[in-house]
Design a protein around this motif. Structure first.
Motif, mmCIF file in Angstrom:
data_model
loop_
_atom_site.group_PDB
_atom_site.id
_atom_site.type_symbol
_atom_site.label_atom_id
_atom_site.label_comp_id
_atom_site.label_asym_id
_atom_site.label_seq_id
_atom_site.Cartn_x
_atom_site.Cartn_y
_atom_site.Cartn_z
ATOM 1 N N UNK A 35 21.711 9.014 38.061
ATOM 2 C CA UNK A 35 22.691 10.034 38.421
ATOM 3 C C UNK A 35 22.373 10.642 39.775
ATOM 4 N N UNK A 36 21.100 10.825 40.052
ATOM 5 C CA UNK A 36 20.686 11.384 41.339
ATOM 6 C C UNK A 36 21.100 10.476 42.487
ATOM 7 N N UNK A 157 15.476 17.675 36.825
ATOM 8 C CA UNK A 157 16.484 18.666 36.445
ATOM 9 C C UNK A 157 15.817 19.816 35.689
ATOM 10 N N UNK A 158 16.303 21.011 35.906
ATOM 11 C CA UNK A 158 15.719 22.188 35.265
ATOM 12 C C UNK A 158 15.809 22.106 33.742
ATOM 13 N N UNK A 159 16.824 21.454 33.252
ATOM 14 C CA UNK A 159 17.072 21.371 31.813
ATOM 15 C C UNK A 159 15.987 20.570 31.079
ATOM 16 N N UNK A 160 15.221 19.778 31.830
ATOM 17 C CA UNK A 160 14.282 18.846 31.195
ATOM 18 C C UNK A 160 13.049 19.507 30.598
ATOM 19 N N UNK A 165 12.000 23.759 35.185
ATOM 20 C CA UNK A 165 12.929 24.889 35.301
ATOM 21 C C UNK A 165 12.596 25.746 36.513
ATOM 22 N N UNK A 166 11.306 25.738 36.892
ATOM 23 C CA UNK A 166 10.841 26.561 38.016
ATOM 24 C C UNK A 166 10.783 25.776 39.332
ATOM 25 N N UNK A 167 11.169 24.522 39.311
ATOM 26 C CA UNK A 167 11.037 23.680 40.501
ATOM 27 C C UNK A 167 11.957 24.146 41.629
ATOM 28 N N UNK A 190 19.219 19.066 40.413
ATOM 29 C CA UNK A 190 18.322 19.926 39.642
ATOM 30 C C UNK A 190 19.071 20.847 38.679
ATOM 31 N N UNK A 191 20.301 21.216 39.016
ATOM 32 C CA UNK A 191 21.075 22.129 38.170
ATOM 33 C C UNK A 191 21.988 21.395 37.176
#
Length: 380
Positions: A35-36, A157-160, A165-167, A190-191
């Motif tokens: 996807x990226x 991704x932050x969801x992972x 989430x803090x990346x 990431x979002x």
């Protein structure tokens, strides 16, 4: 062209893309990197980026899913991007673990470490990410694109996870820097949420890796990953392609007496795949691990590993304890360890302390006197 969610962007990313920086998207065959790559491709086309673009796959060797490289090739063909595959010259992930174990045995035998060290990666020492992916990719990109700014694109991704989430959306990457020429890592999706990831892949007529669809894995990385859930480890053993590397990894558990995931033995996931001899060896390894752990728990306070080890010489009584510990560990694990008596251990600590002192930068005489006084006060 499909209408994808927006990519995350920062001023430094925008500025480098305006300069047509090199854009390299790391791909694994997994859904997030797919996807990226799709999102990055559409965004670069939209802004008129004309710099070099490539997909780059770090091959981890025998621990890779069989379909991972073909999936990367399919993605590259669909996007019309070049695909480069890189690998660690010294071997893949399994070779890294096996070599680490051999080196750790040598270190233990020579009393260059006070405890026997495990062969495996850990959450805090992820060799796959640092050595077999990031370092190899950065080395390739800098050699190929000398004097050009480089953007390394990843699909985190932050969801992972809590850590991701803090990346940051983007940050400087010293591994890609060439003097004053910048190198950054960029996380454009990431979002994104999982449904957006799947929709992006479907928008290009691609399907998910069979690890997800056929074997019900939650993520694609090594076929057996130190970060895998118990469910994913079980699911991976249902793929016949993974049976040989499964047995190879359990062999290292049996040889080293260290479980693959802390207290969780990989050999317990699918014992039916092991065969009688390996299963028996694994049970002996578990008993040896208990002996090793109990013995090493007796190492005197202040003599266990800490930064700057060794920080002091053991007393005769402490050396006797260390000798007994080493005899127990060597006997349980089957090592040819030296320094099994208290006097040779004290001599070895003297050598190690001298080696450390020789590496310490020289200090003014008046300061040295102060340091020596402090050391005497604390019993070093």
């Amino acid at each position: 062209m499909s209408h994808l969610p927006p990519v995350a962007i920062t001023p430094i990313v925008a500025e480098l893309l305006d300069r047509n920086a090199v854009v390299a998207v790391g791909v694994s065959g997994g859904k997030d990197s797919d996807a990226c790559a799709i999102a990055t491709d559409e965004y670069l086309d939209r802004i008129g980026h004309t710099g070099p673009r490539l997909l780059i796959h770090a091959d981890l060797g025998s621990v890779e899913w069989r379909q991972s490289l073909p999936k990367c090739e399919q993605l590259a063909a669909r996007l019309g991007w070049e695909l480069v595959t890189v690998a660690r010259k010294a071997g893949g992930m399994m070779a890294r673990w096996e070599t680490r174990w051999q080196n750790n045995v040598t270190r233990y035998n020579e009393l260059s470490c006070v405890k026997l060290i495990l062969p495996w990666s850990t959450p805090g020492m992820r060799f796959c990410t640092s050595e077999l992916k990031a370092a190899v990719i950065a080395s390739y990109l800098k050699k190929r694109f000398k004097g050009q700014p480089i953007i390394n694109v990843t699909g985190i991704r932050r969801e992972e996870s809590a850590s991701r989430k803090k990346a940051d959306i983007a940050k400087a990457d010293p591994r890609l820097a060439q003097g004053k020429i910048e190198g950054i890592t960029w996380n454009p999706v990431i979002e994104w949420k999982i449904d957006e990831v799947k929709a992006a892949i479907a928008s290009r007529g691609l399907v998910l890796h069979e690890a997800y669809t056929r074997y019900q894995m939650s993520r694609v990385s090594c076929v057996f990953c130190i970060m895998s859930s118990a469910a994913d480890l079980i699911a991976s053993t249902t793929c016949p392609d993974n049976h040989d590397i499964y047995r190879t990894m359990v062999e290292l558990e049996a040889t080293s007496t260290f479980a693959f995931q802390s207290k969780n033995w990989l050999g317990d996931v699918a014992p039916q795949l092991l065969g009688g001899e390996l299963a028996d060896r694994l049970e002996l390894a578990k008993k040896a691990a208990a002996v090793r752990e109990m013995a090493e728990a007796r190492i005197p306070v202040g003599l266990e590993y800490q930064q700057g080890w060794p920080t002091r010489r053991p007393s005769l009584d402490e050396a006797r304890i260390i000798a007994d510990v080493r005899q127990s560990v060597a006997g349980a694990v089957g090592l040819s360890a030296g320094y099994l008596d208290p006097y040779s251990i004290m001599d070895r600590y003297d050598q190690l302390m001298q080696i450390k002192a020789d590496k310490t930068p020289s200090v003014p005489v008046q300061l040295l006197g102060s340091i020596q006084s402090d050391q005497m006060a604390f019993g070093f």
